[in-house]
Design a protein around this motif. Sequence first.
Motif, PDB file in Angstrom:
ATOM      1  N   LEU A 107      59.116  86.746 -14.312  1.00 41.72           N
ATOM      2  CA  LEU A 107      58.797  86.210 -13.114  1.00 41.72           C
ATOM      3  C   LEU A 107      60.283  85.479 -12.363  1.00 41.72           C
ATOM      4  CD1 LEU A 107      55.485  84.079 -14.736  1.00 41.72           C
ATOM      5  CD2 LEU A 107      55.719  85.030 -12.927  1.00 41.72           C
ATOM      6  N   LEU A 108      60.817  85.079 -13.901  1.00 43.55           N
ATOM      7  CA  LEU A 108      62.085  84.039 -13.490  1.00 43.55           C
ATOM      8  C   LEU A 108      62.887  85.454 -12.374  1.00 43.55           C
ATOM      9  CD1 LEU A 108      62.821  82.362 -16.416  1.00 43.55           C
ATOM     10  CD2 LEU A 108      61.912  81.097 -13.988  1.00 43.55           C
ATOM     11  N   ASP A 109      62.991  86.429 -13.144  1.00 44.86           N
ATOM     12  CA  ASP A 109      63.899  87.715 -12.458  1.00 44.86           C
ATOM     13  C   ASP A 109      63.634  87.886 -10.944  1.00 44.86           C
ATOM     14  OD1 ASP A 109      66.149  87.829 -14.621  1.00 44.86           O
ATOM     15  OD2 ASP A 109      64.337  89.598 -15.289  1.00 44.86           O
ATOM     16  N   ARG A 110      61.775  87.812 -10.587  1.00 47.95           N
ATOM     17  CA  ARG A 110      61.909  88.154  -9.450  1.00 47.95           C
ATOM     18  C   ARG A 110      61.856  87.394  -8.228  1.00 47.95           C
ATOM     19  NH1 ARG A 110      55.630  89.808 -11.217  1.00 47.95           N
ATOM     20  NH2 ARG A 110      55.428  89.715  -8.429  1.00 47.95           N
ATOM     21  N   LEU A 111      61.330  86.213  -9.665  1.00 51.02           N
ATOM     22  CA  LEU A 111      61.555  84.855  -8.689  1.00 51.02           C
ATOM     23  C   LEU A 111      62.711  84.680  -7.695  1.00 51.02           C
ATOM     24  CD1 LEU A 111      60.272  81.582  -9.962  1.00 51.02           C
ATOM     25  CD2 LEU A 111      59.740  82.275  -7.293  1.00 51.02           C
ATOM     26  N   GLU A 112      64.006  85.153  -8.516  1.00 54.06           N
ATOM     27  CA  GLU A 112      65.157  85.195  -7.194  1.00 54.06           C
ATOM     28  C   GLU A 112      65.498  86.333  -6.309  1.00 54.06           C
ATOM     29  OE1 GLU A 112      68.172  83.879 -11.212  1.00 54.06           O
ATOM     30  OE2 GLU A 112      67.613  85.520 -10.959  1.00 54.06           O
ATOM     31  N   VAL A 113      64.810  87.152  -6.762  1.00 51.08           N
ATOM     32  CA  VAL A 113      65.062  88.444  -5.286  1.00 51.08           C
ATOM     33  C   VAL A 113      63.488  88.502  -4.144  1.00 51.08           C
ATOM     34  CG1 VAL A 113      65.880  89.654  -6.647  1.00 51.08           C
ATOM     35  CG2 VAL A 113      64.226  89.806  -7.202  1.00 51.08           C
ATOM     36  N   GLU A 114      63.020  87.242  -4.298  1.00 48.59           N
ATOM     37  CA  GLU A 114      61.768  87.792  -3.374  1.00 48.59           C
ATOM     38  C   GLU A 114      61.961  86.908  -2.102  1.00 48.59           C
ATOM     39  OE1 GLU A 114      59.119  88.194  -1.588  1.00 48.59           O
ATOM     40  OE2 GLU A 114      58.591  89.227  -3.669  1.00 48.59           O
ATOM     41  N   LEU A 115      62.143  87.604  -1.434  1.00 47.81           N
ATOM     42  CA  LEU A 115      62.483  86.407   0.174  1.00 47.81           C
ATOM     43  C   LEU A 115      61.519  86.461   1.059  1.00 47.81           C
ATOM     44  CD1 LEU A 115      65.410  89.383   1.422  1.00 47.81           C
ATOM     45  CD2 LEU A 115      65.775  87.796  -0.565  1.00 47.81           C
ATOM     46  N   ASP A 116      59.558  86.681   0.284  1.00 45.68           N
ATOM     47  CA  ASP A 116      59.100  86.263   1.724  1.00 45.68           C
ATOM     48  C   ASP A 116      58.117  84.712   0.587  1.00 45.68           C
ATOM     49  OD1 ASP A 116      55.594  86.320   1.180  1.00 45.68           O
ATOM     50  OD2 ASP A 116      57.246  86.820   3.166  1.00 45.68           O
ATOM     51  N   PRO A 117      58.625  83.744   1.608  1.00 46.01           N
ATOM     52  CA  PRO A 117      58.085  83.338   1.235  1.00 46.01           C
ATOM     53  C   PRO A 117      56.917  82.708   0.101  1.00 46.01           C
ATOM     54  CG  PRO A 117      59.486  82.535   3.268  1.00 46.01           C
ATOM     55  CD  PRO A 117      59.159  84.094   3.025  1.00 46.01           C
ATOM     56  N   ALA A 118      55.846  83.117   0.350  1.00 47.73           N
ATOM     57  CA  ALA A 118      54.216  83.414   0.193  1.00 47.73           C
ATOM     58  C   ALA A 118      54.323  84.094  -0.861  1.00 47.73           C
ATOM     59  CB  ALA A 118      53.540  84.205   1.477  1.00 47.73           C
ATOM     60  N   ARG A 119      54.662  85.260  -0.667  1.00 47.04           N
ATOM     61  CA  ARG A 119      54.767  86.461  -2.356  1.00 47.04           C
ATOM     62  C   ARG A 119      55.581  85.112  -3.566  1.00 47.04           C
ATOM     63  NH1 ARG A 119      55.454  90.916   0.550  1.00 47.04           N
ATOM     64  NH2 ARG A 119      57.233  91.161   0.892  1.00 47.04           N
ATOM     65  N   ARG A 120      56.621  84.984  -3.010  1.00 50.05           N
ATOM     66  CA  ARG A 120      57.516  83.459  -3.233  1.00 50.05           C
ATOM     67  C   ARG A 120      56.473  82.590  -4.538  1.00 50.05           C
ATOM     68  NH1 ARG A 120      61.679  83.240  -0.438  1.00 50.05           N
ATOM     69  NH2 ARG A 120      61.645  80.690   0.336  1.00 50.05           N
ATOM     70  N   LEU A 121      55.783  81.993  -3.226  1.00 55.06           N
ATOM     71  CA  LEU A 121      55.196  80.907  -3.619  1.00 55.06           C
ATOM     72  C   LEU A 121      53.308  81.580  -4.750  1.00 55.06           C
ATOM     73  CD1 LEU A 121      53.607  77.644  -3.367  1.00 55.06           C
ATOM     74  CD2 LEU A 121      52.535  79.123  -1.929  1.00 55.06           C
ATOM     75  N   GLN A 122      53.451  82.234  -5.155  1.00 59.01           N
ATOM     76  CA  GLN A 122      52.571  83.606  -6.052  1.00 59.01           C
ATOM     77  C   GLN A 122      53.040  83.598  -7.274  1.00 59.01           C
ATOM     78  OE1 GLN A 122      48.999  84.033  -5.136  1.00 59.01           O
ATOM     79  NE2 GLN A 122      49.774  83.076  -3.163  1.00 59.01           N
ATOM     80  N   LEU A 123      54.379  83.324  -7.099  1.00 58.55           N
ATOM     81  CA  LEU A 123      55.040  83.599  -8.416  1.00 58.55           C
ATOM     82  C   LEU A 123      55.192  81.595  -9.132  1.00 58.55           C
ATOM     83  CD1 LEU A 123      57.824  86.673  -7.587  1.00 58.55           C
ATOM     84  CD2 LEU A 123      56.430  86.767  -9.047  1.00 58.55           C
ATOM     85  N   TRP A 124      55.624  81.355  -8.258  1.00 55.81           N
ATOM     86  CA  TRP A 124      56.102  79.912  -8.600  1.00 55.81           C
ATOM     87  C   TRP A 124      54.718  79.196  -9.336  1.00 55.81           C
ATOM     88  CZ3 TRP A 124      59.734  77.219  -9.570  1.00 55.81           C
ATOM     89  CH2 TRP A 124      61.121  77.379  -8.617  1.00 55.81           C
ATOM     90  N   ARG A 125      53.398  79.789  -9.210  1.00 59.51           N
ATOM     91  CA  ARG A 125      52.106  79.411  -9.794  1.00 59.51           C
ATOM     92  C   ARG A 125      52.329  79.545 -10.626  1.00 59.51           C
ATOM     93  NH1 ARG A 125      48.489  80.342  -4.218  1.00 59.51           N
ATOM     94  NH2 ARG A 125      48.586  78.420  -2.752  1.00 59.51           N
ATOM     95  N   ARG A 126      52.151  81.311 -11.226  1.00 58.21           N
ATOM     96  CA  ARG A 126      52.300  81.769 -12.301  1.00 58.21           C
ATOM     97  C   ARG A 126      52.961  81.350 -12.785  1.00 58.21           C
ATOM     98  NH1 ARG A 126      49.175  82.380 -16.584  1.00 58.21           N
ATOM     99  NH2 ARG A 126      50.336  84.256 -18.056  1.00 58.21           N
ATOM    100  N   LEU A 127      54.345  81.126 -12.324  1.00 63.10           N
ATOM    101  CA  LEU A 127      55.423  79.956 -13.604  1.00 63.10           C
ATOM    102  C   LEU A 127      55.083  79.057 -14.221  1.00 63.10           C
ATOM    103  CD1 LEU A 127      58.896  79.474 -12.962  1.00 63.10           C
ATOM    104  CD2 LEU A 127      57.902  77.804 -13.535  1.00 63.10           C
ATOM    105  N   GLN A 128      54.352  77.705 -13.268  1.00 60.71           N
ATOM    106  CA  GLN A 128      53.975  76.799 -13.734  1.00 60.71           C
ATOM    107  C   GLN A 128      52.978  76.693 -14.629  1.00 60.71           C
ATOM    108  OE1 GLN A 128      54.028  73.963  -9.868  1.00 60.71           O
ATOM    109  NE2 GLN A 128      54.599  75.863  -8.869  1.00 60.71           N
ATOM    110  N   GLU A 129      51.912  78.088 -14.598  1.00 62.72           N
ATOM    111  CA  GLU A 129      50.649  77.992 -15.110  1.00 62.72           C
ATOM    112  C   GLU A 129      51.433  78.568 -16.865  1.00 62.72           C
ATOM    113  OE1 GLU A 129      48.473  81.999 -14.186  1.00 62.72           O
ATOM    114  OE2 GLU A 129      47.442  80.322 -12.652  1.00 62.72           O
ATOM    115  N   ILE A 130      52.171  79.198 -17.200  1.00 60.79           N
ATOM    116  CA  ILE A 130      53.200  79.823 -18.527  1.00 60.79           C
ATOM    117  C   ILE A 130      53.326  78.652 -18.743  1.00 60.79           C
ATOM    118  CG2 ILE A 130      54.953  80.612 -19.347  1.00 60.79           C
ATOM    119  CD1 ILE A 130      54.398  82.692 -17.376  1.00 60.79           C
TER     120      ILE A 130
END
Length: 570
Positions: free
Chosen positions: A502-525
């Motif tokens: 997740l951390l690896d993907r978050l850093e390189v995700e330029l689209d804010p909407a897709r990045r938000l989905q990754l943030w949500r999963r990070l917080q769940e974990i």
Amino acid sequence: MRMKAIETASRLRRACPRRTRPTLRSLWLALLLALGLALPAAARDQLVIGMTQYPSTLHPSIDAMLAKSYLHGLTRRPFTVYDADWKLVCLLCTELPTFENGKAVRETLPDGREGVAVTYSIQPNATWGDGTPVTTEDVLFTYEAGRNAATGISNAELYRRILKIDVIDDKRFTMHLDRIEFTYNGLGDFNILPAHLEREALEDPANYRTRTRYDSDPANPGLYFGPYRIAGITPGAEIRLEANPTWWGKPPPVERIILKVIENTAALEANLLSGSIDYVAGELGLSIDQALAFEKRHAADYDFLYKAGLFYEHIALNLDNPILKSRAVRQALLTAIDRDAINAQLFGGKQAIADTSVSPLDAGYDKATHRYGYDPAAAAALLDGAGWTLGDDGIRRNAAGDKLSLELVTTAGDRNRELVQQVLQAEWRKIGIETRLRAEPARILFGETLPQRKFEMGLFAFLSSPENVPRTTLHSTMIPTAANGGDGQNYTGFSSAEMDELLDRLEVELDPARRLQLWRRLQEIYASELPVLPLWFRAQPFIMPKWLTGIVPTGNQFPTTLWVEDWNVR
């Protein structure tokens, strides 16, 4: 250090010959100072700032401490920072490189991945305090020092990601990065070093940490290029700064600034009242409860400002500890804390309760993240299920007879944290957990105990930038070890393959909407695994004398001192 004091005294004696008789005005000013009385605004050429921590080292890139960031906000400038509006801006550079202005260019790497080349220009008049220009030679030297794992320079990951640096001329360079992060043009952690002074120390990389002039010769003017430079220090107690004559920007507000370190917050308040200090640094000052009580008594004499932000107070858990390896125990510890009551009683309700390390003010925050409410019965049931049985003495033991006993360490002299420690000890005692309390000076806690992972539970705070990807605190490669030179701030030892991805993907995700989905999963974990116990996001109280204006808190990791030239003395 003593030699520097003697040199300063010698200069004063040469400037004021022995036969010079004191004037009536100088005697009057001396009397006012001796009595601790305020001078009229026209006579103010010094500001004394009180703060609660002393840096473990003055090197800008070894050991991450807010006290050092605060100091170097006066003496240096990062290439880029987040300002009070949480916008990325240039300080040492002249313009942010972007794809739109052509100073950021995508490039294909030899392995087929996509990287980026970003071109920066250094402020044309940026000059070290000894008159040596700040140039691309310093940039290359900083890269060399950062890439050498033996030096102990923090954020080694940054230097691994820089593939190479091409020099265009003395003031321009292109940095080639191995990926395109959504923060691709931010360079706040690249702390430029003076090649002409530090190269000798780097000849022995394994001992660079002890040889650096930032600690062996901290009053050397060539180490600094900000509005101020260090004139002298009293280790652990005081740092004296004077205006830097080579500073290229707007003149700073006073000729001298003294950072006075008073680790006990009650003593800090007393020094403010006595006039020994003029201003309490909001970043490293009084706790909310002290500031609120102080405001009730002295509202007419000071200006008060409370800034909410990204100051994450939490309890780090050493997951190598056999007790804390159990997720049920970690969940029980948090469930047994009445954070709402602590917030109301100690902080006047001004702290935002934390669910994870992501602040409600941040772009990646997910309000649906699970929150652990106060439920001592549920906490006790979790411990029962984990095999910890309540004994006749009120303390739980496992089948082997081992006590459920843990040590909680925090910063010494911080009345707020000491009170929280005592509340936690009492609440955990109710469910059968014995807690031993310890306090250490901040320079020991952050310089040794946490990086060397010599703790069981640690109460402290992290301060981050907006939408900061927490790689250094959560990625498994960021666990500090002897093998990696203590690099990283994953003091808990948390390791999760999914979190790493997740951390690896978050850093390189330029689209804010897709990045938000990754943030949500990070917080769940995070909320499920609880590598730390989230407490609250602190509001910083700034207590300023009426004659000092222009201080604008950022609410993020970049301190107000980075804009000291905008402060005003009236």
